[in-house]
Write an enzyme that holds these catalytic residues in place. Structure first.
Site, PDB file in Angstrom:
ATOM      1  N   TYR A  29       4.012   2.336  -9.605  1.00 32.05           N
ATOM      2  CA  TYR A  29       4.409   3.583  -8.941  1.00 32.05           C
ATOM      3  C   TYR A  29       5.909   3.542  -8.667  1.00 32.05           C
ATOM      4  CZ  TYR A  29      -0.613   4.223  -7.953  1.00 32.05           C
ATOM      5  OH  TYR A  29      -1.973   4.372  -8.041  1.00 32.05           O
ATOM      6  N   ASP A  76       3.231   1.365 -15.805  1.00 28.40           N
ATOM      7  CA  ASP A  76       4.203   0.644 -14.999  1.00 28.40           C
ATOM      8  C   ASP A  76       3.954   0.998 -13.536  1.00 28.40           C
ATOM      9  OD1 ASP A  76       5.139   3.241 -15.189  1.00 28.40           O
ATOM     10  OD2 ASP A  76       7.212   2.693 -15.583  1.00 28.40           O
ATOM     11  N   PHE A 128      -2.272   0.455  -9.877  1.00 30.34           N
ATOM     12  CA  PHE A 128      -2.978   1.580  -9.247  1.00 30.34           C
ATOM     13  C   PHE A 128      -3.133   1.471  -7.733  1.00 30.34           C
ATOM     14  CE2 PHE A 128      -4.551   1.655 -13.662  1.00 30.34           C
ATOM     15  CZ  PHE A 128      -4.182   2.935 -14.009  1.00 30.34           C
ATOM     16  N   HIS A 175      -5.477   7.987 -19.608  1.00 31.14           N
ATOM     17  CA  HIS A 175      -4.972   7.536 -18.308  1.00 31.14           C
ATOM     18  C   HIS A 175      -5.501   8.466 -17.216  1.00 31.14           C
ATOM     19  CE1 HIS A 175      -2.041   6.542 -15.155  1.00 31.14           C
ATOM     20  NE2 HIS A 175      -1.869   5.404 -15.797  1.00 31.14           N
TER      21      HIS A 175
END
Length: 242
Positions: A84, A82, A95, A204
């Site tokens: 930041y 999801d 990202f 991740h």
């Protein structure tokens, strides 16, 4: 007025002066958005959440990746979790952060792997528009979040919507590389025809998990090798601070 129509009106007004220069989803996405039956219900909840709390990204930037990358141009999908969840970071690309915002740890780890893998050294700019312009579709499994509460919006239906997005991209005749990082992203593998597209899975890139298989995955070179083998231009993984 339903939530999606309200989003379009707000986006058109707020995005007039944005650098990307668009205020609507690209043409190839318009029919998809018009037919996506789960979206009005999601946006109704999003409207309420944004009205009663601090949420990210900015309301008019929720679908920004769809405003920049048309479905016909998608060559690579980088799927995150999801957005930041701190002020000034999220802007509708997974990202990525806008120019002038400190590069977050997950993206910093991506830059480290890019350097180790393909020798490209990226600096202090985390704005991934250069990638998007080349057909890198920077998608999260959930498109909104509450301030300082990661995964706070997991239960409002975004996974159903992003499942549909993956299915739409999967329909493409040209090969696409799907980079699935983390458990939330890897759940989408079942939606992808691996006989037609390349799926690369890893942990991740966050500091909590990057050492459990993200570092050393060499996804950036594997991605480009696959694109070239299929007659497509490779991705320039550099990020220019200009």
């Amino acid at each position: 007025m339903d939530g999606w129509q309200r989003y379009l009106e707000v986006a058109e007004e707020e995005n007039k002066e944005k650098e990307v220069g668009v205020c609507m989803v690209k043409d190839g996405w318009k029919e998809f958005f018009a037919k996506e039956t789960c979206l009005p219900k999601i946006m109704e909840q999003v409207d309420a959440l944004y009205a009663n709390g601090v949420c990210y990204p900015k309301y008019e930037e929720i679908f920004q990746i769809f405003e920049v990358v048309d479905v016909k141009d998608v060559k690579v999908v980088i799927l995150g979790q999801d957005p930041y969840h701190q002020k000034g970071q999220a802007h509708g690309f997974s990202f990525s952060v806008k120019k002038g915002v400190k590069v977050p740890p997950s993206l910093r780890n991506m830059y480290k792997e890019i350097y180790d893998d393909v020798g490209v050294l990226n600096g202090d700019c985390g704005y991934l528009l250069d990638w998007a312009k080349q057909g890198v579709f920077l998608l999260n499994t959930v498109l909104t979040v509450e301030d300082s509460r990661p995964k706070a919006h997991d239960g409002i239906g975004w996974q159903e919507f992003t499942d549909s997005v993956i299915r739409k991209i999967n329909e493409k005749d040209t090969p696409v590389v799907f980079l699935l990082w983390g458990n939330d992203a890897r759940k989408k593998k079942k939606l992808i025809d691996t006989n037609k597209h390349l799926v690369l899975e890893a942990a991740h890139p966050s500091p909590l998990s990057s050492y459990r298989g993200f570092f050393g995955c060499k996804h950036f070179s594997k991605c480009n090798d696959y694109l070239v083998a299929n007659g497509l231009e490779p991705i320039d993984w550099s990020v220019k601070d200009v």
